[in-house]
Design a protein around this motif. Structure first.
Motif, PDB file in Angstrom:
ATOM      1  N   LEU A 201       0.863  -1.175   0.000  1.00 50.77           N
ATOM      2  CA  LEU A 201       0.000   0.000   0.000  1.00 50.77           C
ATOM      3  C   LEU A 201       0.897   1.222   0.000  1.00 50.77           C
ATOM      4  CD1 LEU A 201      -2.908   1.194   0.286  1.00 50.77           C
ATOM      5  CD2 LEU A 201      -2.519   1.198   2.759  1.00 50.77           C
ATOM      6  N   GLN A 202       0.760   2.078  -1.051  1.00 49.58           N
ATOM      7  CA  GLN A 202       1.582   3.272  -1.111  1.00 49.58           C
ATOM      8  C   GLN A 202       0.928   4.324  -1.996  1.00 49.58           C
ATOM      9  OE1 GLN A 202       5.245   3.101  -3.697  1.00 49.58           O
ATOM     10  NE2 GLN A 202       4.901   0.883  -3.545  1.00 49.58           N
ATOM     11  N   PRO A 203       1.260   5.605  -1.772  1.00 44.62           N
ATOM     12  CA  PRO A 203       0.716   6.668  -2.614  1.00 44.62           C
ATOM     13  C   PRO A 203       1.290   6.582  -4.026  1.00 44.62           C
ATOM     14  CG  PRO A 203       1.664   7.551  -0.577  1.00 44.62           C
ATOM     15  CD  PRO A 203       2.120   6.140  -0.705  1.00 44.62           C
ATOM     16  N   CYS A 204       0.442   6.783  -5.030  1.00 45.40           N
ATOM     17  CA  CYS A 204       0.904   6.774  -6.416  1.00 45.40           C
ATOM     18  C   CYS A 204      -0.190   7.345  -7.310  1.00 45.40           C
ATOM     19  CB  CYS A 204       1.259   5.357  -6.867  1.00 45.40           C
ATOM     20  SG  CYS A 204       2.008   5.293  -8.515  1.00 45.40           S
ATOM     21  N   GLY A 205       0.204   8.204  -8.234  1.00 44.08           N
ATOM     22  CA  GLY A 205      -0.762   8.804  -9.155  1.00 44.08           C
ATOM     23  C   GLY A 205      -0.767   8.161 -10.525  1.00 44.08           C
ATOM     24  N   GLY A 206      -0.018   7.063 -10.693  1.00 45.70           N
ATOM     25  CA  GLY A 206       0.129   6.446 -12.003  1.00 45.70           C
ATOM     26  C   GLY A 206      -0.946   5.436 -12.350  1.00 45.70           C
ATOM     27  N   THR A 207      -0.712   4.722 -13.448  1.00 48.68           N
ATOM     28  CA  THR A 207      -1.650   3.704 -13.916  1.00 48.68           C
ATOM     29  C   THR A 207      -1.059   2.318 -13.691  1.00 48.68           C
ATOM     30  OG1 THR A 207      -0.762   3.854 -16.172  1.00 48.68           O
ATOM     31  CG2 THR A 207      -2.680   5.218 -15.653  1.00 48.68           C
ATOM     32  N   HIS A 208      -1.921   1.363 -13.321  1.00 46.81           N
ATOM     33  CA  HIS A 208      -1.487   0.016 -12.965  1.00 46.81           C
ATOM     34  C   HIS A 208      -2.464  -1.001 -13.535  1.00 46.81           C
ATOM     35  CE1 HIS A 208      -0.441   2.957  -9.847  1.00 46.81           C
ATOM     36  NE2 HIS A 208       0.694   2.300  -9.714  1.00 46.81           N
ATOM     37  N   VAL A 209      -2.014  -2.254 -13.621  1.00 47.11           N
ATOM     38  CA  VAL A 209      -2.930  -3.322 -14.009  1.00 47.11           C
ATOM     39  C   VAL A 209      -3.847  -3.632 -12.833  1.00 47.11           C
ATOM     40  CG1 VAL A 209      -1.436  -4.297 -15.782  1.00 47.11           C
ATOM     41  CG2 VAL A 209      -1.190  -5.082 -13.407  1.00 47.11           C
ATOM     42  N   ARG A 210      -4.876  -4.440 -13.077  1.00 47.79           N
ATOM     43  CA  ARG A 210      -5.890  -4.704 -12.050  1.00 47.79           C
ATOM     44  C   ARG A 210      -5.567  -5.911 -11.175  1.00 47.79           C
ATOM     45  NH1 ARG A 210     -10.588  -3.896 -16.461  1.00 47.79           N
ATOM     46  NH2 ARG A 210     -10.908  -1.638 -16.240  1.00 47.79           N
ATOM     47  N   ASN A 211      -4.609  -6.729 -11.618  1.00 48.00           N
ATOM     48  CA  ASN A 211      -4.258  -7.928 -10.875  1.00 48.00           C
ATOM     49  C   ASN A 211      -2.794  -8.244 -11.156  1.00 48.00           C
ATOM     50  OD1 ASN A 211      -4.026 -11.013 -10.434  1.00 48.00           O
ATOM     51  ND2 ASN A 211      -6.046 -10.555  -9.587  1.00 48.00           N
ATOM     52  N   THR A 212      -2.079  -8.718 -10.166  1.00 46.30           N
ATOM     53  CA  THR A 212      -0.650  -9.007 -10.372  1.00 46.30           C
ATOM     54  C   THR A 212      -0.426 -10.023 -11.477  1.00 46.30           C
ATOM     55  OG1 THR A 212      -0.677 -10.678  -8.610  1.00 46.30           O
ATOM     56  CG2 THR A 212      -0.033  -8.428  -8.004  1.00 46.30           C
ATOM     57  N   SER A 213      -1.407 -10.908 -11.719  1.00 49.30           N
ATOM     58  CA  SER A 213      -1.248 -11.921 -12.761  1.00 49.30           C
ATOM     59  C   SER A 213      -1.087 -11.289 -14.141  1.00 49.30           C
ATOM     60  CB  SER A 213      -2.447 -12.875 -12.769  1.00 49.30           C
ATOM     61  OG  SER A 213      -3.643 -12.174 -13.058  1.00 49.30           O
TER      62      SER A 213
END
Length: 238
Positions: A201-213
Motif C-alpha cells: 500500500l503506497q501513494p501513487c498517481g500512475g496507472t497500474h494493471v488490475r491484478n498481479t497476474s
C-alpha cells in the motif's frame, strides 16, 4: 479549467471524445478531458492520436503537464502535424500496446519495492522495462534470487485497487511513503493510494494493471552500484 484525468479512475480506458480548449505557443494541444498520462514520476507521457471528425489523425508523441498550470495536460504532436481548431471535437486515442507495457512494469516496480524493503531514491519506467534505485547499505544482491521473489508475488494473483485519503491522513502515516526522490502527488487536499491486496500500500498517481497476474513473467536484468549506499535494480518483462 483543469483537465479531467480519466486515467485516474479507469486506467483501461483507451479512448475518449474530447474538445480542444487551447493550443499553446509551441503547439501543445489542451483538451477538456484525456486518457493520456502525462510525463512525471520517472514515467514518460503516453503516445497516441487525436482523431478528427473527418477521420484524419494528429499523431501525439507524448503528453506533459502545462508548465504554467500543472492541473492541465498538453498533448504534444509529432513534427509536421496539422493543428486542430479551438473548440474542435476529437477522439483522444492511446497507443494501448505501449501503455499496457508501462502499466505492467509500473505495477511490477511496486512489487520490487516489497522484495527490497528499503527507501527508494529514484526510478524510471520504460516500454517493457524499468528500474528503481534503493538506499541499501550492503551489496550482494542476487539477480536470480530477486527474480524468484518477484515472480512469487506476481503469482499471488492479488487484486490492485485505488482509493483516496486526505493530506492529513498521509501526514499521520508517513510510513506509507517509500520514495525519497519523488513526493506523492499532492496539492488537491487528497492523495491517491494504490493497494496490492495483502502485499503493498503506497501513494501513487500512475496507472497500474488490475491484478498481479497481468504483469506476466518479469526478470531482474541487472543490479548496479551507483554510490556508497545506492543500488540500481533493473527489471524487464520476459
Amino acid at each position: 479549467m483543469p483537465t479531467e484525468l480519466l486515467f485516474r479512475d479507469d486506467a483501461y480506458l483507451t479512448e475518449t471524445p474530447a474538445t480542444v480548449v487551447a493550443i499553446n505557443e509551441r503547439g501543445g494541444i489542451e483538451l477538456d478531458r484525456t486518457v493520456f498520462y502525462a510525463t512525471g514520476g520517472g514515467r514518460p507521457g503516453d503516445a497516441g492520436v487525436l482523431v478528427r471528425s473527418d477521420g484524419s489523425e494528429i499523431a501525439i508523441g507524448t503528453a506533459i503537464y502545462n508548465p504554467e498550470d500543472k492541473s492541465r495536460i498538453l498533448h504534444v504532436p509529432l513534427e509536421g502535424q496539422a493543428a486542430p481548431a479551438i473548440g474542435e471535437s476529437v477522439i483522444a486515442k492511446l497507443d494501448w500496446e505501449r501503455r499496457l507495457k508501462r502499466m505492467r512494469i509500473h505495477t511490477a516496480l511496486h512489487l520490487l519495492s516489497v522484495v527490497l524493503p528499503y527507501p527508494v531514491t529514484g526510478g524510471a519506467i520504460g516500454d517493457g522495462d524499468g528500474r528503481l534505485d534503493f538506499d541499501i547499505p550492503e551489496g550482494g544482491l542476487d539477480k536470480a534470487d530477486l527474480t524468484g521473489k518477484l515472480g512469487a508475488l506476481v503469482a499471488k494473483n492479488a487484486a490492485i485497487t485505488e482509493r483516496w485519503i486526505t493530506d492529513e491522513e498521509l501526514d499521520a502515516n508517513p510510513g506509507l511513503v517509500k520514495t525519497m526522490s519523488v513526493k506523492p502527488p499532492r496539492g488537491s487536499g487528497r492523495v491517491r493510494l494504490v493497494s496490492i491486496e495483502g502485499i503493498d500500500l503506497q501513494p501513487c498517481g500512475g496507472t497500474h494493471v488490475r491484478n498481479t497476474s497481468e504483469i506476466g513473467a518479469v526478470v531482474v536484468t541487472d543490479v548496479e552500484k551507483k554510490g556508497k549506499q545506492n543500488r540500481r535494480v533493473r527489471i524487464a518483462l520476459a
